[in-house]
Write a protein that holds these residues in place. Structure first.
Motif, PDB file in Angstrom:
ATOM      1  N   PRO A 138     -10.526  -0.607  -6.411  1.00 49.72           N
ATOM      2  CA  PRO A 138      -9.319  -1.390  -6.154  1.00 49.72           C
ATOM      3  C   PRO A 138      -9.646  -2.745  -5.531  1.00 49.72           C
ATOM      4  N   VAL A 139      -8.839  -3.722  -5.843  1.00 52.35           N
ATOM      5  CA  VAL A 139      -8.980  -5.047  -5.267  1.00 52.35           C
ATOM      6  C   VAL A 139      -8.062  -5.142  -4.058  1.00 52.35           C
ATOM      7  N   PRO A 140      -8.615  -5.309  -2.837  1.00 52.42           N
ATOM      8  CA  PRO A 140      -7.738  -5.398  -1.657  1.00 52.42           C
ATOM      9  C   PRO A 140      -6.901  -6.660  -1.699  1.00 52.42           C
ATOM     10  N   VAL A 141      -5.634  -6.517  -1.263  1.00 50.31           N
ATOM     11  CA  VAL A 141      -4.731  -7.666  -1.227  1.00 50.31           C
ATOM     12  C   VAL A 141      -4.146  -7.778   0.170  1.00 50.31           C
ATOM     13  N   PRO A 142      -4.430  -8.850   0.916  1.00 53.56           N
ATOM     14  CA  PRO A 142      -3.828  -8.997   2.248  1.00 53.56           C
ATOM     15  C   PRO A 142      -2.307  -9.014   2.162  1.00 53.56           C
ATOM     16  N   ALA A 143      -1.657  -8.366   3.119  1.00 49.75           N
ATOM     17  CA  ALA A 143      -0.193  -8.255   3.082  1.00 49.75           C
ATOM     18  C   ALA A 143       0.507  -9.588   3.305  1.00 49.75           C
ATOM     19  N   PHE A 196       2.360  -6.470  -5.944  1.00 47.58           N
ATOM     20  CA  PHE A 196       2.667  -7.193  -7.176  1.00 47.58           C
ATOM     21  C   PHE A 196       1.393  -7.274  -8.015  1.00 47.58           C
ATOM     22  N   LEU A 197       1.501  -6.894  -9.301  1.00 47.25           N
ATOM     23  CA  LEU A 197       0.342  -6.916 -10.178  1.00 47.25           C
ATOM     24  C   LEU A 197       0.647  -7.706 -11.446  1.00 47.25           C
ATOM     25  N   HIS A 198      -0.259  -8.576 -11.812  1.00 51.63           N
ATOM     26  CA  HIS A 198      -0.198  -9.182 -13.129  1.00 51.63           C
ATOM     27  C   HIS A 198      -0.662  -8.123 -14.123  1.00 51.63           C
ATOM     28  N   PRO A 199       0.043  -7.929 -15.245  1.00 53.51           N
ATOM     29  CA  PRO A 199      -0.298  -6.817 -16.147  1.00 53.51           C
ATOM     30  C   PRO A 199      -1.666  -6.943 -16.820  1.00 53.51           C
ATOM     31  N   GLU A 200      -2.287  -8.120 -16.739  1.00 50.88           N
ATOM     32  CA  GLU A 200      -3.629  -8.293 -17.282  1.00 50.88           C
ATOM     33  C   GLU A 200      -4.671  -8.438 -16.184  1.00 50.88           C
ATOM     34  N   ARG A 201      -4.346  -9.158 -15.108  1.00 47.69           N
ATOM     35  CA  ARG A 201      -5.353  -9.512 -14.115  1.00 47.69           C
ATOM     36  C   ARG A 201      -5.308  -8.652 -12.855  1.00 47.69           C
ATOM     37  N   GLY A 202      -4.239  -7.914 -12.643  1.00 47.89           N
ATOM     38  CA  GLY A 202      -4.179  -7.025 -11.494  1.00 47.89           C
ATOM     39  C   GLY A 202      -3.416  -7.585 -10.312  1.00 47.89           C
ATOM     40  N   PRO A 203      -3.672  -7.077  -9.103  1.00 45.86           N
ATOM     41  CA  PRO A 203      -2.852  -7.400  -7.928  1.00 45.86           C
ATOM     42  C   PRO A 203      -3.051  -8.832  -7.461  1.00 45.86           C
ATOM     43  N   PHE A 204      -1.944  -9.447  -7.010  1.00 46.11           N
ATOM     44  CA  PHE A 204      -2.053 -10.799  -6.486  1.00 46.11           C
ATOM     45  C   PHE A 204      -1.243 -11.016  -5.213  1.00 46.11           C
ATOM     46  N   ALA A 205      -0.427 -10.060  -4.794  1.00 49.74           N
ATOM     47  CA  ALA A 205       0.340 -10.217  -3.562  1.00 49.74           C
ATOM     48  C   ALA A 205       0.886  -8.865  -3.133  1.00 49.74           C
ATOM     49  N   SER A 206       1.251  -8.768  -1.855  1.00 50.81           N
ATOM     50  CA  SER A 206       1.907  -7.564  -1.350  1.00 50.81           C
ATOM     51  C   SER A 206       2.846  -7.934  -0.219  1.00 50.81           C
ATOM     52  N   VAL A 207       3.810  -7.043   0.039  1.00 52.32           N
ATOM     53  CA  VAL A 207       4.801  -7.253   1.094  1.00 52.32           C
ATOM     54  C   VAL A 207       4.947  -5.945   1.864  1.00 52.32           C
ATOM     55  N   ARG A 208       4.923  -6.022   3.180  1.00 51.80           N
ATOM     56  CA  ARG A 208       5.114  -4.813   3.988  1.00 51.80           C
ATOM     57  C   ARG A 208       6.581  -4.388   3.946  1.00 51.80           C
ATOM     58  N   VAL A 209       6.802  -3.069   3.768  1.00 51.02           N
ATOM     59  CA  VAL A 209       8.166  -2.556   3.645  1.00 51.02           C
ATOM     60  C   VAL A 209       8.462  -1.397   4.587  1.00 51.02           C
ATOM     61  N   GLY A 210       7.460  -0.630   4.990  1.00 43.36           N
ATOM     62  CA  GLY A 210       7.695   0.548   5.812  1.00 43.36           C
ATOM     63  C   GLY A 210       6.796   1.689   5.366  1.00 43.36           C
ATOM     64  N   THR A 211       6.744   2.726   6.167  1.00 44.63           N
ATOM     65  CA  THR A 211       5.812   3.829   5.950  1.00 44.63           C
ATOM     66  C   THR A 211       6.065   4.571   4.639  1.00 44.63           C
ATOM     67  N   ALA A 212       4.993   4.808   3.894  1.00 48.09           N
ATOM     68  CA  ALA A 212       4.983   5.673   2.715  1.00 48.09           C
ATOM     69  C   ALA A 212       6.122   5.404   1.740  1.00 48.09           C
ATOM     70  N   PRO A 213       6.204   4.196   1.166  1.00 44.30           N
ATOM     71  CA  PRO A 213       7.246   3.916   0.169  1.00 44.30           C
ATOM     72  C   PRO A 213       7.087   4.795  -1.062  1.00 44.30           C
ATOM     73  N   TYR A 214       8.197   5.261  -1.593  1.00 43.54           N
ATOM     74  CA  TYR A 214       8.188   6.235  -2.698  1.00 43.54           C
ATOM     75  C   TYR A 214       8.758   5.597  -3.970  1.00 43.54           C
TER      76      TYR A 214
END
Length: 386
Positions: free
Chosen positions: A51-56, A81-99
């Motif tokens: 996996p490619v780590p993405v800072p929040a 957030f993932l580009h369907p060809e290149r993979g993850p490029f961003a993330s947002v914190r939302v809360g514990t264990a999102p389903y």
């Protein structure tokens, strides 16, 4: 020998608990229906991508392109957030264990976490806060049996949001959110562990697929009245030990719910009459996520074997006439989303049990080819952004 005869199952009420195990850390009891208790699913193979780590906080304030994938990181506290060809490029914190998650036409994502429903502006990739549940679910935890939101769905007009809230050790609750006011305006009791929430095409009914009580709860919007339909093509024998329970549903244009079981039986629930028809399936594997393509093709995620005579993980592609193609997948997966043109399926690798991996499998539905795309942390819910 397994039976694949066409059946008609009467609708009864049933309230039994458990998935594969009765409680976190408990040994897996017998699987029921002539099956032996399975070992935990294997971990992802060594050939899986790293996996490619993405800072929040890596979320520059620019528009997110249409077709971006959004996944709920059940193994963390973010959506990725993932580009369907290149993979993850961003993330947002939302809360514990999102389903689960749902995205409206306005670009807002609603995410069911253990702490409340998080709201994210997917266009700017910014958190808009979190709506607390009205239901008490105990201490905030993570893992398969954690309390809090599971399935989630928006009304067709986007004015109401429906979240299935798991209450450990008891029946679940459907919480209704006014999306303009961003607050819970109603609650309705449903069955145990509401894995999935769906809304009828006309928006008049909401359906909670309740794993541990072998049923679907139908709730008329604007009314506290609820109807409960047992959906148990293998019966409910085995109690806490039965694995053969409903997980996810897809709602056809005619209003019927499609619920795949074990790659052997497709339960077709008519909520108008309560009748459950059973049609044969061919993948012969434990099944979770379900979705429909724009032309009505059913996609059903096979998570892998739970008994010695089961096949491996797969994606079933089932046409409206009942013909099926079974596309093998590498290792367990959980849920599935489809591209706007209906040509590509995206299958999340999170899985609710052991064996999950951090990424998604991209499936070309025309030629049945697959490729792995790393990203997310045990991603469960998945959607394609408009």
């Amino acid at each position: 020998m397994r039976r694949r005869a066409l059946l008609l199952v009467p609708v009864l009420a049933g309230v039994l608990a458990g998935c594969g195990t009765g409680a976190p850390g408990a040994p897996a009891p017998g699987a029921g229906a002539g099956r032996t208790a399975p070992a935990p699913p294997p971990s992802a193979s060594s050939s899986a991508p790293v996996p490619v780590p993405v800072p929040a906080d890596r979320n520059p304030g620019r528009d997110t392109p249409p077709g971006t994938l959004l996944v709920a990181d059940f193994g963390g506290d973010t959506v990725t957030f993932l580009h369907p060809e290149r993979g993850p490029f961003a993330s947002v914190r939302v809360g514990t264990a999102p389903y689960g998650l749902a995205v409206g036409a306005d670009g807002r994502a609603w995410v069911a976490t253990a702490e409340g429903v998080a709201v994210v502006d997917t266009r700017t990739r910014e958190s808009l806060g979190r709506i607390p549940y009205r239901t008490r679910t105990g201490p905030v935890t993570d893992g398969e049996y954690r309390g809090g939101g599971m399935g989630i769905a928006l009304a067709p007009d986007g004015k109401r949001l429906y979240t299935g809230v798991n209450v450990p050790g008891g029946p679940g609750v459907l919480e209704v959110v006014d999306t303009s006011a961003r607050k819970v305006v109603d609650t309705v009791p449903v069955g145990r562990r509401p894995f999935d929430i769906d809304v009828s095409p006309d928006g008049r009914e909401v359906y909670a697929t309740n794993h541990d009580s072998f049923d679907v709860t139908a709730v008329r919007t604007g009314s506290p009245a609820a109807r409960r339909f047992e959906v148990a093509p293998y019966g409910t024998e085995g109690g806490l030990g039965s694995w053969l329970k409903p997980h996810y549903a897809a709602v056809r244009e005619d209003g019927r719910l499609l619920l795949p079981f074990e790659g052997e039986r497709l339960a077709v629930l008519d909520p108008r009459t309560g009748e459950v028809g059973i049609e044969p399936m061919t993948a012969n594997t434990h099944q979770h996520g379900a979705a429909l393509t724009p032309d009505g093709t059913l996609l059903a995620v096979g998570t892998g074997p739970i008994g010695p005579d089961d096949a491996g993980a797969s994606l079933t592609v089932r046409a409206q006439d009942g013909t099926e193609r079974v596309i093998p997948l590498e290792g367990p997966h959980e849920d599935v989303a489809v591209s706007e043109d209906g040509r590509t399926a995206y299958v999340s690798g999170g899985f609710t049990r052991d064996g999950h991996w951090d990424g998604i499998t991209v499936v070309d539905l025309a030629d049945a080819t697959t490729r792995r795309l790393p990203g997310g942390s045990r991603p469960l819910g998945i959607t394609v952004l408009p």
